[in-house]
Design an enzyme around this catalytic site. Structure first.
Site, short mmCIF file in Angstrom:
data_model
loop_
_atom_site.label_atom_id
_atom_site.label_comp_id
_atom_site.label_asym_id
_atom_site.label_seq_id
_atom_site.Cartn_x
_atom_site.Cartn_y
_atom_site.Cartn_z
N SER A 138 0.86 -1.19 0.00
CA SER A 138 0.00 0.00 0.00
C SER A 138 0.88 1.23 0.00
O SER A 138 2.04 1.18 0.44
CB SER A 138 -0.89 0.01 1.25
OG SER A 138 -1.45 1.29 1.49
N TYR A 151 -2.56 -0.27 10.10
CA TYR A 151 -2.60 -0.67 8.70
C TYR A 151 -1.26 -0.36 8.00
O TYR A 151 -0.71 -1.22 7.30
CB TYR A 151 -3.74 0.05 7.99
CG TYR A 151 -3.85 -0.27 6.52
CD1 TYR A 151 -4.39 -1.48 6.10
CD2 TYR A 151 -3.42 0.63 5.56
CE1 TYR A 151 -4.49 -1.79 4.75
CE2 TYR A 151 -3.53 0.34 4.20
CZ TYR A 151 -4.05 -0.86 3.80
OH TYR A 151 -4.15 -1.16 2.47
#
Length: 254
Positions: A138, A151
């Site tokens: 990501s 995250y």
């Protein structure tokens, strides 16, 4: 070009969103797709769509946080040419308001889940003398994102694991790369907006879309197209790299 004919591909989290798009595209390109999913019903639906297009696939209900379950599933599959570590969960929070339970859950799914799949797949690839691993990282691994502590931690780990695997198994003919998407429009995004911003859906959707300089979110199919290239023989000289798919977010968002 980009044929996967005769190849066996495992896609984790292949029941929805990016994982589903990758599963469908890989099957269209000739791969036998094994959909690994916690949600067995979602996995079966992806397989049904693949078969309706004339492709070949199998659904495997599996919790990637359980190494025993992953090893059992991969042993059942047997031959493995491609592993796409896509399964993951999101979390909103900072270091001082992320609970231990939430931190552990994100780690277990996003980091340990990928490790478990690597642990199970790499021996099979080594026996063949070749293989491809693609990890879903990501932009959170590369830049600071507000309220995405756990995250981002997990995706930073994925980024580092990609480099480690590429280095350790190069002599075994195994390539490993990662993709770092910015925000991609998936059912998860729609559910998140509906849950947290009831009555403001359109406004929030537009705001999230414009957080990418290109002015929109990515499409799962766009991530799948890059995944196809990286897992194809045409990318045989590509390993140990991360590929931002971010609509200009990293370089142009200033």
């Amino acid at each position: 070009m980009f044929s996967l004919k005769g190849k066996s591909a495992i896609i984790t989290g292949g029941g929805s969103g990016i994982g589903k798009a990758i599963s469908l595209l890989f099957a269209r390109q000739g791969a036998y797709v094994h959909v690994i999913e916690l949600n067995a019903e979602a996995a079966a639906q992806t397989v049904k769509e693949i078969e309706s297009e004339g492709g070949k696939a199998a659904a495997h209900g599996c919790d990637v946080t359980s190494q025993a379950a992953v090893v059992a599933a991969f042993e059942q599959i047997g031959d493995i040419d491609i592993l796409v570590n896509n399964a993951g969960i999101a979390h909103i929070g900072r270091a001082d308001n992320t609970s231990e339970a939430d931190f552990t859950k994100v780690f277990d799914v996003n980091v340990k889940g990928a490790y478990n799949c690597l642990y199970a797949a790499i021996p099979a690839m080594k026996r063949k003398g070749k293989g491809v691993v693609l990890n879903m990282a990501s932009i959170g691994a590369l830049v600071g994102l507000a309220d995405r502590f756990a995250y981002s931690m997990s995706k930073g780990a994925i980024y580092a694991m990609t480099l480690s695997v590429a280095k350790d198994y190069m002599a075994d003919g195994i390539r490993c790369n990662s993709i770092s998407p910015a925000r991609v429009h998936t059912p998860f995004v729609d559910g998140f907006i509906a849950k947290n911003y009831a009555g403001q859906e359109a406004e929030i959707f537009e705001k999230l879309s414009k957080s990418q300089p290109i002015g929109r979110m990515g499409k799962p199919e766009e991530v799948a197209a890059l995944a196809l290239y990286l897992c194809s023989d045409e990318a045989g000289f590509v390993t140990g790299n991360d590929y931002p798919l971010d609509g200009g977010f990293i370089k142009l968002n200033n």
